[in-house]
Scaffold this motif. Sequence first.
Motif, mmCIF file in Angstrom:
data_model
loop_
_atom_site.group_PDB
_atom_site.id
_atom_site.type_symbol
_atom_site.label_atom_id
_atom_site.label_comp_id
_atom_site.label_asym_id
_atom_site.label_seq_id
_atom_site.Cartn_x
_atom_site.Cartn_y
_atom_site.Cartn_z
ATOM 1 N N ASP A 84 0.718 -1.210 -0.102
ATOM 2 C CA ASP A 84 -0.058 -0.115 -0.016
ATOM 3 C C ASP A 84 1.022 1.290 0.035
ATOM 4 N N ALA A 85 2.133 1.248 0.139
ATOM 5 C CA ALA A 85 2.887 2.381 0.192
ATOM 6 C C ALA A 85 3.864 2.538 -1.047
ATOM 7 N N TRP A 86 4.179 1.369 -1.798
ATOM 8 C CA TRP A 86 5.362 1.452 -2.625
ATOM 9 C C TRP A 86 5.048 2.400 -4.002
ATOM 10 N N LYS A 87 3.836 2.691 -4.259
ATOM 11 C CA LYS A 87 3.546 3.718 -5.437
ATOM 12 C C LYS A 87 3.479 5.034 -4.988
ATOM 13 N N SER A 88 3.324 5.486 -3.872
ATOM 14 C CA SER A 88 3.417 6.763 -3.173
ATOM 15 C C SER A 88 4.589 7.176 -2.788
ATOM 16 N N GLN A 89 5.559 6.209 -2.479
ATOM 17 C CA GLN A 89 7.035 6.396 -2.151
ATOM 18 C C GLN A 89 7.650 6.478 -3.734
ATOM 19 N N GLY A 90 7.155 6.130 -4.710
ATOM 20 C CA GLY A 90 7.923 6.348 -5.990
ATOM 21 C C GLY A 90 8.707 5.203 -6.347
ATOM 22 N N LEU A 91 8.360 3.930 -5.880
ATOM 23 C CA LEU A 91 9.039 2.799 -6.431
ATOM 24 C C LEU A 91 8.805 2.411 -7.677
ATOM 25 N N LEU A 92 9.652 1.838 -8.276
ATOM 26 C CA LEU A 92 9.267 1.554 -9.713
ATOM 27 C C LEU A 92 8.249 0.371 -10.061
#
Length: 334
Positions: free
Chosen positions: A141-149
């Motif tokens: 639930d956090a990877w996209k908001s933190q900018g991960l590929l």
Amino acid sequence: MNPPPPPRARSGFLSAAAVASAVVLLLAGCSGSGDTGLAAGTDGAGTARMKIALLTHAGKDDAFWELVRKGAATAAAKDGVELTYANDSDPAGQAQLVRDAIGDHVDGIAVTLAKPAAMKAPVAAALAAGIPVVGLNSGIDAWKSQGLLEYFGQDESVAGAAVGNKLNGLGAKHALCVIHERGNVALEARCAGVKKTFGGETENLYVEGTDSDAVDAVLTAKLRQEPGIDEVVTLGAQFALDAVGSVKAAGSRAHVATFDLNNDLVKAIRAGNVQFAVDQQPYLQGYLAVDSLWLYRHNGNTSGGGVAPVLTGPAFVTRTNVAAVAKFAAAGTR
């Protein structure tokens, strides 16, 4: 999608502090012959060997993370990647591992986000330095908001809901969900998912997962206190094996089910001591995380288009199908 960064000059790999906590995983080859077909210091594209850091929140001597490391090492060998693995169960320590990797000019970072807030700043620093970052295992639930590929893992809420439904089918009435690391978002999501779909009573029990004796004592006491508990759901293979002993010690009638799998748990399922396991395929998580960074650098690929996670589970392993994965578990890859 941002284009992959060009190869950059590097001065050394890991700082002295990171070396002390890191385990270098270099395999001679993936065919068993020991020959990768690569020139020394180069990868499959004939350029400078890519360096990747795999940084997790694993605790000491956790068999689950050995599977992740093996998968990552296999991908590194295939791709001609120089891979470093480091772990710290303390979120501040894991965040420092990311900062160390940035300082050592790695070409890519694969990281778990068990405590997303603690990882936000170091991940942002890696991205600002032009280092691509992918997520695995924890933080769906956090990877996209933190900018991960990209992200590789199991949707823990979905997996938990599937367990709740399975318990309904087994006729369970009172489930105890044992959380071995307080504040870990993935573990909390598993138990919340169970509660969402399970028709009976559900309660959480928090234990200190780094102390096996304490886990056994707390769980045994709880089962003696509440004899109506008929299902113990653990969130790691080793804790399921602890729970089997606790059930016996407490004289409880509870069954045991779990998330995650290893060779000892396969044996327990075959013997009927554990009802089922939810396999998120940690070997696959490690493999895909490393391979994805190589593909991004050399071909600009992003799995899931950079907007959807790549799911590695859930898959149920029961007494009826356990034979199909037993040989892989015995080899240390499931």
